[in-house]
Each structure stands twice: as C-alpha cells, then as structure tokens.
Design an enzyme around this catalytic site. Structure first.
Site, PDB file in Angstrom:
ATOM      1  N   MET A  53       0.850  -1.200   0.000  1.00 50.90           N
ATOM      2  CA  MET A  53       0.000   0.000   0.000  1.00 50.90           C
ATOM      3  C   MET A  53       0.889   1.255   0.000  1.00 50.90           C
ATOM      4  SD  MET A  53      -3.467  -0.893   1.993  1.00 50.90           S
ATOM      5  CE  MET A  53      -2.934  -0.623   3.663  1.00 50.90           C
ATOM      6  N   GLY A  54       2.160   1.090  -0.388  1.00 50.06           N
ATOM      7  CA  GLY A  54       3.061   2.237  -0.488  1.00 50.06           C
ATOM      8  C   GLY A  54       3.632   2.649   0.857  1.00 50.06           C
ATOM      9  N   ALA A  55       4.190   3.885   0.894  1.00 52.05           N
ATOM     10  CA  ALA A  55       4.958   4.372   2.056  1.00 52.05           C
ATOM     11  C   ALA A  55       6.017   3.309   2.395  1.00 52.05           C
ATOM     12  CB  ALA A  55       4.055   4.677   3.243  1.00 52.05           C
TER      13      ALA A  55
ATOM     14  N   GLU B  80      12.076  -0.337   4.932  1.00 56.89           N
ATOM     15  CA  GLU B  80      13.023  -1.458   4.822  1.00 56.89           C
ATOM     16  C   GLU B  80      12.312  -2.827   4.793  1.00 56.89           C
ATOM     17  OE1 GLU B  80      16.258  -1.633   4.284  1.00 56.89           O
ATOM     18  OE2 GLU B  80      16.511   0.533   4.221  1.00 56.89           O
ATOM     19  N   GLY B  81      11.155  -2.900   5.447  1.00 55.62           N
ATOM     20  CA  GLY B  81      10.408  -4.160   5.435  1.00 55.62           C
ATOM     21  C   GLY B  81       9.986  -4.514   4.011  1.00 55.62           C
ATOM     22  N   HIS B  82       9.487  -3.503   3.279  1.00 55.58           N
ATOM     23  CA  HIS B  82       9.105  -3.747   1.877  1.00 55.58           C
ATOM     24  C   HIS B  82      10.353  -4.053   1.040  1.00 55.58           C
ATOM     25  CE1 HIS B  82       5.755  -0.958   3.197  1.00 55.58           C
ATOM     26  NE2 HIS B  82       5.085  -1.987   2.743  1.00 55.58           N
TER      27      HIS B  82
ATOM     28  N   LYS C  29       5.783 -11.346   7.474  1.00 58.11           N
ATOM     29  CA  LYS C  29       5.249 -12.118   8.597  1.00 58.11           C
ATOM     30  C   LYS C  29       4.634 -11.219   9.662  1.00 58.11           C
ATOM     31  CE  LYS C  29       8.220 -16.213   8.703  1.00 58.11           C
ATOM     32  NZ  LYS C  29       9.307 -16.813   9.495  1.00 58.11           N
ATOM     33  N   LYS C  30       4.886  -9.901   9.592  1.00 56.05           N
ATOM     34  CA  LYS C  30       4.317  -9.027  10.616  1.00 56.05           C
ATOM     35  C   LYS C  30       2.789  -9.108  10.597  1.00 56.05           C
ATOM     36  CE  LYS C  30       4.189  -4.487  10.542  1.00 56.05           C
ATOM     37  NZ  LYS C  30       2.759  -4.260  10.882  1.00 56.05           N
TER      38      LYS C  30
ATOM     39  N   LEU D 117       9.013  -2.610  11.796  1.00 61.02           N
ATOM     40  CA  LEU D 117       8.749  -1.533  10.834  1.00 61.02           C
ATOM     41  C   LEU D 117       7.316  -1.634  10.322  1.00 61.02           C
ATOM     42  CD1 LEU D 117      11.979  -1.289   8.658  1.00 61.02           C
ATOM     43  CD2 LEU D 117      11.348  -0.033  10.714  1.00 61.02           C
TER      44      LEU D 117
HETATM   45  O1  PAF Z   1      -0.137  -5.765   3.747  1.00 59.29           O
HETATM   46  C1  PAF Z   1      -0.534  -4.861   2.972  1.00 59.29           C
HETATM   47  O2  PAF Z   1       0.176  -3.892   2.682  1.00 59.29           O
HETATM   48  C2  PAF Z   1      -1.930  -4.949   2.376  1.00 59.29           C
HETATM   49  O3  PAF Z   1      -2.817  -5.516   3.269  1.00 59.29           O
HETATM   50  C3  PAF Z   1      -1.948  -5.678   1.026  1.00 59.29           C
HETATM   51  C4  PAF Z   1      -1.521  -7.132   1.154  1.00 59.29           C
HETATM   52  C5  PAF Z   1      -1.036  -4.977   0.027  1.00 59.29           C
HETATM   53  C6  PAF Z   1      -3.377  -5.675   0.454  1.00 59.29           C
HETATM   54  O4  PAF Z   1      -3.850  -4.383   0.302  1.00 59.29           O
END
Ligand code: PAF
Length: 273
Positions: free
Chosen positions: A27-29, A32-34, A145-146, A181
C-alpha cells in the site's frame, strides 16, 4: 522501470513474457520491510513487480484511509533503486466496479484477533489480493510475517481456491530499537514510540521464558501482559500456525501475536517459534 496503472495494460504486457515473476503487493509508504520483500523477490525470480494501491475495502469506516501515508515519488525512487522491473499503480476505479462479486474471509479465522475488532477487514484484503494475483499472475508472491493473520488467510485462500501461486513469507524487519517496521509508525510521537517499545519487549519476555522451558501459554501471556501494561492492549495471543489456541508452546508450530493501540495507532507484532 516501467510504470503501469491500468490492470488490462499490465495483463497484456505480461502475456508474452515467459519468465518467472515475483510479486510484492503493497500500500506504499515503502520502508526497509518492503525492501526486504523486494530483495527476496529479486533473488528468486527473473522479473519483479511491485504494486502500490491503498485498498479502500480493507479500511473500516472511521479508520485511517484518508490519512494513510502517501509517498509516491519516494516510493518510485525506492523501487527503481531496488531494481523493480514493473511498478503497478492502479487507482480504485480501475480495481473496483459497482456490484462486485464478493470474496469473504472465513467465518472463524477471518473474525478472530484483528478481524474481531475490524470485521470485514480481511474480506477487503482477500478481495484485493485475489484481484492483484489474477492481474499479475506471478510465480511467487511475497508477504511480511508481521501481518501474520493476513498471511495465514492468504495462504488459505490460495490453497482453497486452487490458485497457481507460491506464497512466500518474509521475516519481520525491525528498527534498531526493536520496533517492527510499519508504514503507520510515522503516526507515532516521540513519547508514543518510546511506549511502543513495550511491544517487542513483551515478545522478548516470552522468548526468555520459553528458553527457560516455561511452555504454558497462560503463564507466558500473563508475563507479557505485565510488560505491556498500561498500554491499550488489543490482544496477546499464543496460537499454533493454523491459528488455533494451544495450552503449551509447540516448537516450530507456534506464533505469539500482539496488537496494541498507541494513541490512535494500531501496532502489530509477533514472533514465530
Ligand atoms: O499488507 C498490505 O500492505 C496490504 O494488506 C496488502 C496485502 C497490500 C493488500 O492491500
């Protein structure tokens, strides 16, 4: 990096690509986790696609949909630097229409823990995830996993609906102070952030007890609640990895989950044992 916003354009673009595709829905923002999800996807696939879509159907009325952090330019830069091949940024009108087919979270596992206080949240999550998976048709999709309950439900959906994608769970990334995070951490004031550190501390307390062979879940929960007090505790639960209650820790089959409200901010954390 290619940026595509239309789902059908993306499908068309991917149609003739005969390569393994790693997909990271977000969902953006991005933090480091992403980036850890993207790195793992890069290591395991020939192409990496990241989606950024703040999914309205997973927010309940009165939640933070309107103020959810948006960092379009920074996110783009992060994806570029991380070597993402395609950034998919649809808008809500391209994902949802009127009179939608409904995907519902399961009655039990979708309505405990976070689902108990956010009824319908996981139906919204599953709805958007199945749509995104059908658009991207990835070889593997990566989830942190968070959000352990979300991960469990996505795994259930993929299995029960015989979907052709491998779901890859990726470890929680923590700040230096131990806080997991989350894009929502930016809502925390300095004092609130300090208070929030009780969350990883409570999980550390649990792991210390377990390392001393104290395995009764009631006892561990009690010790965790003492660490977390006086925060506003949503839940402290110790479940097996199928999200069922257990009386004793089962090594390699247990998750300890915490949800706490710090001010207006809902924070989740967990450890997998
Ligand atoms: O974990 C998220 O960021 C959201 O729940 C996801 C999996 C992208 C679905 O909108």
């Amino acid at each position: 990096m290619k940026i595509i916003s239309n789902p059908l354009t993306l499908k068309k673009h991917l149609k003739d690509i005969d390569k393994t595709v790693g997909f990271v829905p977000t969902m953006g923002a991005l933090h480091e986790g992403h980036i850890a999800l993207i790195k793992r996807a890069k290591a395991e696939n020939e192409i990496v696609i990241v989606s950024i879509f703040i999914n309205p159907t997973q927010f309940l009325a009165g939640e933070d949909l309107e103020k959810y952090p948006k960092k379009d330019e920074a996110d783009k830069k992060i994806c570029e630097l991380a070597g993402v091949n395609i950034l998919f940024v649809p808008n809500a009108q391209e994902i949802y229409t009127k009179d939608e087919v409904k995907i519902c979270a399961p009655n039990v596992r979708g309505y405990i823990l976070e689902g108990a206080t956010r009824p319908g949240h996981f139906s919204g999550v599953l709805t958007v995830v199945i749509k995104l998976l059908h658009i991207v048709n990835p070889t593997k999709a990566y989830f942190g996993k968070k959000d352990a309950q979300q991960l469990n439900l996505i795994n259930l959906m993929v299995k029960q609906l015989f979907m052709n994608v491998e779901i890859i769970p990726v470890d929680i990334v923590r700040d230096n102070d131990g806080l997991a995070l989350s894009s929502r951490n930016i809502y925390l004031s300095k004092e609130q952030r300090h208070e929030a550190l009780k969350i990883p501390k409570s999980l550390y307390t649990a792991s210390q007890l377990i390392s001393k062979n104290i395995l009764k879940t009631q006892k561990i929960k009690k010790a965790m609640l003492e660490v977390l007090t006086p925060l506003s505790i949503g839940y402290v639960e110790i479940l097996n990895r199928n999200f069922e209650s257990i009386a004793e820790i089962e090594l390699k089959n247990t998750i300890i989950l915490v949800e706490v409200m710090v001010g207006e901010t809902r924070l989740l954390d967990n450890i997998w044992l």
